[in-house]
Write a protein that holds these residues in place. Structure first.
Motif, PDB file in Angstrom:
ATOM      1  N   ILE A 222      33.932  34.249  44.010  1.00 21.71           N
ATOM      2  CA  ILE A 222      34.778  35.697  43.896  1.00 21.71           C
ATOM      3  C   ILE A 222      36.111  35.367  44.622  1.00 21.71           C
ATOM      4  O   ILE A 222      36.150  35.229  45.728  1.00 21.71           O
ATOM      5  CB  ILE A 222      33.825  36.856  44.345  1.00 21.71           C
ATOM      6  CG1 ILE A 222      32.571  36.752  43.464  1.00 21.71           C
ATOM      7  CG2 ILE A 222      34.739  37.868  44.114  1.00 21.71           C
ATOM      8  CD1 ILE A 222      31.583  37.987  43.955  1.00 21.71           C
ATOM      9  N   CYS A 223      37.144  35.643  43.963  1.00 25.26           N
ATOM     10  CA  CYS A 223      38.585  35.831  44.545  1.00 25.26           C
ATOM     11  C   CYS A 223      38.798  36.979  45.164  1.00 25.26           C
ATOM     12  O   CYS A 223      38.837  38.127  44.823  1.00 25.26           O
ATOM     13  CB  CYS A 223      39.714  35.620  43.461  1.00 25.26           C
ATOM     14  SG  CYS A 223      41.371  35.476  44.137  1.00 25.26           S
TER      15      CYS A 223
ATOM     16  N   GLU B  34      41.512  33.551  36.964  1.00 27.20           N
ATOM     17  CA  GLU B  34      40.665  34.125  37.686  1.00 27.20           C
ATOM     18  C   GLU B  34      40.995  35.742  37.326  1.00 27.20           C
ATOM     19  O   GLU B  34      40.036  36.781  37.352  1.00 27.20           O
ATOM     20  CB  GLU B  34      40.853  33.916  39.023  1.00 27.20           C
ATOM     21  CG  GLU B  34      40.054  32.760  39.532  1.00 27.20           C
ATOM     22  CD  GLU B  34      39.755  32.497  41.007  1.00 27.20           C
ATOM     23  OE1 GLU B  34      40.432  33.231  41.830  1.00 27.20           O
ATOM     24  OE2 GLU B  34      39.060  31.511  41.333  1.00 27.20           O
ATOM     25  N   GLN B  35      42.305  36.093  37.283  1.00 32.16           N
ATOM     26  CA  GLN B  35      42.354  37.593  37.025  1.00 32.16           C
ATOM     27  C   GLN B  35      42.178  37.838  35.763  1.00 32.16           C
ATOM     28  O   GLN B  35      41.906  39.202  35.445  1.00 32.16           O
ATOM     29  CB  GLN B  35      44.265  37.578  37.195  1.00 32.16           C
ATOM     30  CG  GLN B  35      44.734  37.467  38.434  1.00 32.16           C
ATOM     31  CD  GLN B  35      43.934  38.097  39.720  1.00 32.16           C
ATOM     32  OE1 GLN B  35      43.772  39.307  39.700  1.00 32.16           O
ATOM     33  NE2 GLN B  35      43.342  37.250  40.553  1.00 32.16           N
TER      34      GLN B  35
ATOM     35  N   ASN C  93      39.341  36.735  34.311  1.00 33.81           N
ATOM     36  CA  ASN C  93      37.883  36.478  34.353  1.00 33.81           C
ATOM     37  C   ASN C  93      37.292  35.504  33.353  1.00 33.81           C
ATOM     38  O   ASN C  93      36.384  35.550  32.654  1.00 33.81           O
ATOM     39  CB  ASN C  93      37.262  37.836  34.270  1.00 33.81           C
ATOM     40  CG  ASN C  93      37.345  38.623  35.628  1.00 33.81           C
ATOM     41  OD1 ASN C  93      37.248  38.388  36.614  1.00 33.81           O
ATOM     42  ND2 ASN C  93      37.450  39.957  35.206  1.00 33.81           N
TER      43      ASN C  93
ATOM     44  N   GLN D 265      36.620  32.004  34.075  1.00 29.90           N
ATOM     45  CA  GLN D 265      36.058  31.066  34.775  1.00 29.90           C
ATOM     46  C   GLN D 265      34.693  30.425  33.900  1.00 29.90           C
ATOM     47  O   GLN D 265      34.696  29.312  33.911  1.00 29.90           O
ATOM     48  CB  GLN D 265      35.556  31.268  36.225  1.00 29.90           C
ATOM     49  CG  GLN D 265      36.576  31.791  37.298  1.00 29.90           C
ATOM     50  CD  GLN D 265      36.583  33.508  37.047  1.00 29.90           C
ATOM     51  OE1 GLN D 265      36.568  34.053  36.362  1.00 29.90           O
ATOM     52  NE2 GLN D 265      36.838  34.041  38.314  1.00 29.90           N
ATOM     53  N   THR D 266      34.067  31.328  33.320  1.00 28.07           N
ATOM     54  CA  THR D 266      32.800  30.747  32.531  1.00 28.07           C
ATOM     55  C   THR D 266      33.436  30.219  31.270  1.00 28.07           C
ATOM     56  O   THR D 266      32.482  29.330  30.834  1.00 28.07           O
ATOM     57  CB  THR D 266      31.869  31.965  32.517  1.00 28.07           C
ATOM     58  OG1 THR D 266      32.523  33.125  31.481  1.00 28.07           O
ATOM     59  CG2 THR D 266      31.336  32.588  33.616  1.00 28.07           C
TER      60      THR D 266
END
Length: 280
Positions: A6-7, A62-63, A65, A67-68
């Motif tokens: 988590i960022c 990351e902003q 979301n 990642q997946t």
């Protein structure tokens, strides 16, 4: 299921700082530093631009979301880019003033070059901070690239790239078969180290015909033995009286970097022999 870090706000601001510093460094250099084409000027611009692009990509993913949905291991990819960003900006911070602040430039041009150097140093500090925040802590479950052996792999490949640049311009390994063996050592170890990085970032470690941990241990031992021979052979055959004076500063630098990479591989082998990790 991959481990997704988590960022945190602190990590976010460190990345934003690295993004801004690299942007200022290459923008100022390209706008008013009047750098010559080719050579070290292109290398410095590449260092800043590559680091900027990598950090921007990580921030966007990351902003939003994503990642997946990324085709890479997000427990390995950001810290790998951060470590390369640190090494690239550090090299630019050393090379840029050596080549472009000692050429007698004055006035605005010199001011632009000093500004690029300062922001390059700040970017290196920011990337070092990112690596410090995201590296694996004792007992923490993380990707391989966040561990000490993973970070050492990045350093090994970077040092090898610098060696390749030094030995190829001018070619300094063609006057004795022993020196060509040293080049083979650099190439083989670089390819295998980079393969480990790619396998971890691409989540492909399970594709190997042997367990990944055994592969790492075998490769670590092989690399230590090979670099030990290169560390001994390079200065013996390169600094013979017959060839004294041939770009001696570059040859000494290669000898030092060969010894440095040998120590990195020794440390890597020591860590890999006892470290338990989870590949993301």
């Amino acid at each position: 299921m991959p481990v997704i870090p988590i960022c945190t706000s602190q990590l976010l601001w460190v990345r934003v700082a690295a993004l801004l510093f690299t942007c200022v460094a290459f923008s100022v250099a390209a706008h008013g530093a009047y750098l010559p084409y080719g050579g070290m000027s292109d290398w410095c611009i590449f260092c800043w631009a590559f680091s900027f692009a990598g950090t921007l990509l990580v921030l966007l993913v990351e902003q939003f979301n994503l990642q997946t949905r990324a085709p890479v291991s997000w427990s390995n990819f950001p810290i790998t880019l951060a470590c390369y960003g640190f090494l690239l900006c550090l090299s630019a911070s050393v090379i840029f003033p050596i080549f472009f602040l000692k050429d007698g430039s004055y006035g605005t041009v010199r001011d632009y070059r000093i500004t690029s150097t300062v922001f390059s140093c700040l970017a290196a500090v920011a990337y070092l901070g990112e690596v410090s925040l995201t590296k694996a802590r004792p007992g923490e479950v993380s990707g391989y690239m966040a561990t000490a052996p993973g970070l050492l792999k990045v350093c090994q490949t970077f040092v090898a790239c610098v060696i390749f640049i030094l030995v190829s311009n001018p070619v300094s390994y063609d006057h004795h078969p022993a020196l060509r063996w040293c080049l083979a050592v650099y190439c083989i170890c670089f390819i295998l180290s980079m393969a480990v990085v790619v396998l971890c970032v691409g989540e492909c470690t399970g594709c190997l015909p042997v367990p990944f941990s055994k592969f790492l241990s075998a490769f670590g031992l092989l690399a230590v033995i090979m670099y030990l021979t290169a560390t001994i052979i390079w200065p013996i055959f390169q600094f013979d009286k017959q060839y004294r004076g041939r770009e001696s500063s570059k040859l000494i630098t290669v000898a030092v970097l060969t010894g440095l990479n040998f120590l990195l591989y020794v440390a890597d082998l020591a860590y890999s022999a006892r470290l338990v990790f989870v590949s993301g």
